[in-house]
Design a protein around this motif. Sequence first.
Motif, short mmCIF file in Angstrom:
data_model
loop_
_atom_site.label_atom_id
_atom_site.label_comp_id
_atom_site.label_asym_id
_atom_site.label_seq_id
_atom_site.Cartn_x
_atom_site.Cartn_y
_atom_site.Cartn_z
N LYS A 367 -5.85 -3.17 -1.80
CA LYS A 367 -7.07 -2.37 -1.08
C LYS A 367 -7.55 -2.86 0.28
CE LYS A 367 -11.05 -1.76 -3.15
NZ LYS A 367 -11.97 0.29 -3.78
N ALA A 368 -7.77 -2.59 0.75
CA ALA A 368 -8.52 -2.88 1.95
C ALA A 368 -9.69 -2.71 1.91
CB ALA A 368 -8.17 -2.30 3.52
N LYS A 369 -10.60 -3.80 2.39
CA LYS A 369 -12.63 -3.24 2.20
C LYS A 369 -12.83 -2.16 3.19
CE LYS A 369 -13.43 -7.78 3.36
NZ LYS A 369 -13.72 -9.26 3.28
N ASN A 370 -12.09 -1.16 2.91
CA ASN A 370 -12.92 0.25 3.43
C ASN A 370 -13.02 0.76 2.65
OD1 ASN A 370 -12.41 1.92 5.26
ND2 ASN A 370 -11.81 0.78 6.83
N PRO A 371 -14.25 2.34 2.71
CA PRO A 371 -14.17 3.52 2.15
C PRO A 371 -13.71 4.13 1.94
CG PRO A 371 -15.51 3.37 3.78
CD PRO A 371 -15.13 1.50 3.26
N ARG A 372 -12.53 4.28 3.16
CA ARG A 372 -10.76 4.99 3.33
C ARG A 372 -10.22 4.42 2.33
NH1 ARG A 372 -10.28 4.96 9.45
NH2 ARG A 372 -8.65 6.49 8.86
N ALA A 373 -10.20 3.07 1.58
CA ALA A 373 -9.24 2.89 1.11
C ALA A 373 -9.02 3.83 -0.22
CB ALA A 373 -9.12 1.41 0.71
N ALA A 374 -6.86 4.25 -0.43
CA ALA A 374 -6.92 4.61 -1.50
C ALA A 374 -6.79 3.11 -2.90
CB ALA A 374 -5.33 5.15 -1.79
N SER A 375 -7.03 4.24 -3.98
CA SER A 375 -6.44 3.26 -5.33
C SER A 375 -5.66 2.10 -5.36
CB SER A 375 -7.71 3.59 -6.28
OG SER A 375 -6.34 4.32 -6.71
N PRO A 376 -5.20 0.99 -5.27
CA PRO A 376 -4.36 0.34 -5.37
C PRO A 376 -3.38 0.64 -7.58
CG PRO A 376 -6.15 -1.44 -5.67
CD PRO A 376 -7.07 0.09 -4.99
N GLN A 377 -4.36 1.72 -8.09
CA GLN A 377 -3.86 2.40 -9.07
C GLN A 377 -2.96 3.28 -8.42
OE1 GLN A 377 -6.67 0.95 -8.88
NE2 GLN A 377 -7.04 -0.55 -10.65
N THR A 378 -3.38 4.30 -8.13
CA THR A 378 -3.29 5.55 -6.66
C THR A 378 -1.54 5.27 -6.15
OG1 THR A 378 -5.18 6.19 -6.48
CG2 THR A 378 -3.47 7.54 -5.48
N ILE A 379 -1.63 3.86 -5.25
CA ILE A 379 -0.61 3.82 -4.96
C ILE A 379 0.52 3.06 -5.88
CG2 ILE A 379 0.81 1.68 -3.34
CD1 ILE A 379 -2.31 1.73 -1.61
#
Length: 442
Positions: A367-379
């Motif tokens: 995930k990118a350093k951004n509050p909008r990022a989806a979690s790696p677990q979700t991806i």
Amino acid sequence: MITYTEALDYIYDLTKYGIKLGLENIKYLLFLLGDPHKKLKIIHVAGTNGKGSTCSLISSILQSDGYKVGLYTSPHLVDFTERIKINNKQIDRKKVSELLERIKPYIDKVTNTPSYGHPTFFEVITSMAFLYFFEEQIDFLVLEAGLGGRLDATNICEPLISVITHIDYDHMDKLGNSLEEIAREKGGIIKSGGIVISSKQYEEAYNEIKKIANEKNSLIYSTGKEINYKIVKSDIKGVIFDLKGIYHNYKNLHTPLLGRHQADNAASAITAVEALKIRGINISEKAIRDGLEKVKWTGRLEIIQNNPTLVLDGAHNPSGVRVARDALKEIFFYERLILVLAIFADKDYKKMIQILAPNADLIIATKAKNPRAASPQTIAKEAAQYIDENKIIITENIPQAISYALSNSKEDDLICITGSLYTVGEAKGYFEINSPISQFPN
């Protein structure tokens, strides 16, 4: 004088005012600044995908004809100054501080005037850009719309030419759920008695753009209708294509930008500069050829390393990742495809993963350093529907993901880092710090 860091802190703090679509605030702010935008020759570009590439192509062509050209694009990848350029040179950091310091009293005046709101992040930086370009006495400004078109802050301008690149599904919460609705918003940049250039569109989007052009009594030139191109070759060196333009037929045009879709963007860019003839400005064929050849646009199928080949692509919606997937298949030869994926949760990430994942031999979810990022677990969970779970790795951040990709790849593998322009920006920052310059191809 405030420092560059202080200026950026102030500018980014404005994001708390959100995205406000509408032109009242910026109209008043620019009025207080002397309406610099009204004194510029502007080519205005909206669309879903390909805006940035098309802007950089137009800018490069005009520069090749000897003009001083401003280029306004968003978002930036590594540094804020990338958004505001003249002849490919980024605005000086000191200049950013100075402009903000001068504009701040006017921002306060707008804020404290009844019936106006606090100018947003995008309204403020767009106003700064207009003022800068006016004071630098540029010949042309190539202006990329932020979000949508009709109510986007950039739409305060009266352009010589309006360009609408390919329209697809994105930002549906703000622009509408059908292609017609999205096209109506993007088509809002068409001005009365104007000239509009449209890239190849789905029929529903084209019909809407054509309808607006007719209502506004605007000339329209559309790829696939009045304008046609044929791809001769698409490979690791870029795209070669023939084009039947408004006035000329061109053979074997070449751009180093990778992927077949760049022929479509280039066709729109060439048509836009050809259409300047209607405004009494002639751009030479030599400038068109040289401009295409010399164009630079980073973060879009950008090769930044060989053995293993490492590609950055900022695709951030289903249409964009489909184009990237097809280009990877067509252009590159590789043993394994390693995908580093970081996507925003407010995008159609399920569809994006469905398009990308089946072709991958290894997926590194991050995930990118951004509050909008989806979690790696979700991806990772989403990707597991398309490839074996043991081919999916979860990492907490982009540096970790890149490090894992590089240490688990062989020379003939292809690593692609994608999912968002923010993902690409972080990756570029990582390589600037960690890579010897010799690794970068010319």
